[in-house]
Design a protein around this motif. Structure first.
Motif, PDB file in Angstrom:
ATOM      1  N   THR A  47      -4.330 -52.019 -59.011  1.00 51.23           N
ATOM      2  CA  THR A  47      -4.783 -52.091 -57.947  1.00 51.23           C
ATOM      3  C   THR A  47      -6.246 -52.598 -57.570  1.00 51.23           C
ATOM      4  O   THR A  47      -7.193 -52.158 -58.420  1.00 51.23           O
ATOM      5  CB  THR A  47      -4.750 -50.437 -57.305  1.00 51.23           C
ATOM      6  OG1 THR A  47      -3.479 -49.830 -57.728  1.00 51.23           O
ATOM      7  CG2 THR A  47      -4.907 -50.507 -55.803  1.00 51.23           C
ATOM      8  N   TYR A  49      -9.551 -53.140 -55.061  1.00 52.72           N
ATOM      9  CA  TYR A  49     -10.269 -52.467 -53.827  1.00 52.72           C
ATOM     10  C   TYR A  49     -11.300 -53.404 -53.617  1.00 52.72           C
ATOM     11  O   TYR A  49     -12.110 -53.948 -54.689  1.00 52.72           O
ATOM     12  CB  TYR A  49     -10.852 -51.049 -54.217  1.00 52.72           C
ATOM     13  CG  TYR A  49      -9.398 -50.181 -54.678  1.00 52.72           C
ATOM     14  CD1 TYR A  49      -9.066 -49.397 -53.641  1.00 52.72           C
ATOM     15  CD2 TYR A  49      -9.511 -50.126 -55.970  1.00 52.72           C
ATOM     16  CE1 TYR A  49      -7.941 -48.291 -54.184  1.00 52.72           C
ATOM     17  CE2 TYR A  49      -8.317 -49.126 -56.288  1.00 52.72           C
ATOM     18  CZ  TYR A  49      -7.611 -48.482 -55.518  1.00 52.72           C
ATOM     19  OH  TYR A  49      -6.867 -47.585 -55.890  1.00 52.72           O
ATOM     20  N   GLU A  55      -8.199 -50.570 -50.442  1.00 54.27           N
ATOM     21  CA  GLU A  55      -6.969 -51.208 -51.041  1.00 54.27           C
ATOM     22  C   GLU A  55      -6.747 -52.573 -50.614  1.00 54.27           C
ATOM     23  O   GLU A  55      -6.367 -52.730 -49.459  1.00 54.27           O
ATOM     24  CB  GLU A  55      -5.948 -50.406 -51.264  1.00 54.27           C
ATOM     25  CG  GLU A  55      -4.894 -50.935 -52.167  1.00 54.27           C
ATOM     26  CD  GLU A  55      -3.676 -50.275 -52.334  1.00 54.27           C
ATOM     27  OE1 GLU A  55      -2.585 -50.635 -52.509  1.00 54.27           O
ATOM     28  OE2 GLU A  55      -3.601 -48.947 -52.670  1.00 54.27           O
TER      29      GLU A  55
END
Length: 209
Positions: A47, A49, A55
């Motif tokens: 992920t 960010y 995100e």
């Protein structure tokens, strides 16, 4: 080579480390954790960010790592992509674009977070400040900060649970954070050498960096 490729190339050089000696407690503890890994395989969720913590994107897939500097990192969702290295050549295959980007595994690629797994403790301590935090009885976190701040990242975090690498995160010079959580991890199982060599499919465009 895109950000994803540079990031994981960095990680895998990191996974090549053979540490020899240490006079710093945090570096010595990290040495023990890294020395226990000759191969690693499992699944990942990665992920990214932005600097505000929002995100931006998420991907998932599976991976295999082998010392020194060999890796297979296959993204399945949201778009397929394969990154392979045999410690001499790096292949980045994009089936949707029908392209294979080929790059030599040169010394400049070791000037990345992956250096941590390729260099000895003396070199690690020369290039990074290492801090260790015991989060609980089974969780250890190592934070590595480059002593020279003009590189591609500001901080690398490695999290081990019960001696197993469970996640890592890298913050780049723009404040963007990429976090990778590992699952179904198996350590030190035999991995075929052919997994770390890629033969481009017929008809794909080959690009050389």
């Amino acid at each position: 080579m895109n950000v994803f490729a540079r990031f994981f190339t960095g990680l895998l050089v990191l996974f090549s480390v053979v540490v020899n000696a240490a006079d710093d407690q945090a570096a010595a503890q990290l040495r023990k954790q890294l020395d226990a890994m000759n191969t690693l395989q499992g699944d990942f969720v990665q992920t990214t960010y932005d600097k505000a913590g929002v995100e931006q994107e998420r991907s998932s897939g599976n991976f295999m790592l082998m010392r020194p500097g060999k890796f297979y990192w296959k993204t399945l969702e949201p778009m397929p992509q394969l990154l392979v290295s045999n410690n001499k050549t790096i292949w980045l295959y994009d089936p949707d674009l029908e392209t294979v980007n080929i790059r030599e595994f040169t010394d400049d690629l070791r000037e990345t977070p992956a250096l941590l797994l390729s260099a000895d403790i003396a070199q690690l301590r020369k290039n990074f400040s290492v801090a260790r935090t015991a989060k609980d009885a089974v969780t250890e976190q190592y934070t590595l900060t480059p002593k020279v701040t003009d590189g591609m990242f500001q901080q690398l975090t490695l999290v081990f649970k019960s001696g197993q690498l469970a996640e890592f995160a890298i913050q780049d010079s723009l404040g963007q954070l990429t976090r990778c959580v590992l699952g179904n991890v198996q350590r030190n199982v035999a991995l075929p050498e052919e997994n770390f060599f890629f033969v481009p499919p017929e008809g794909v465009e080959i690009l050389n960096d």
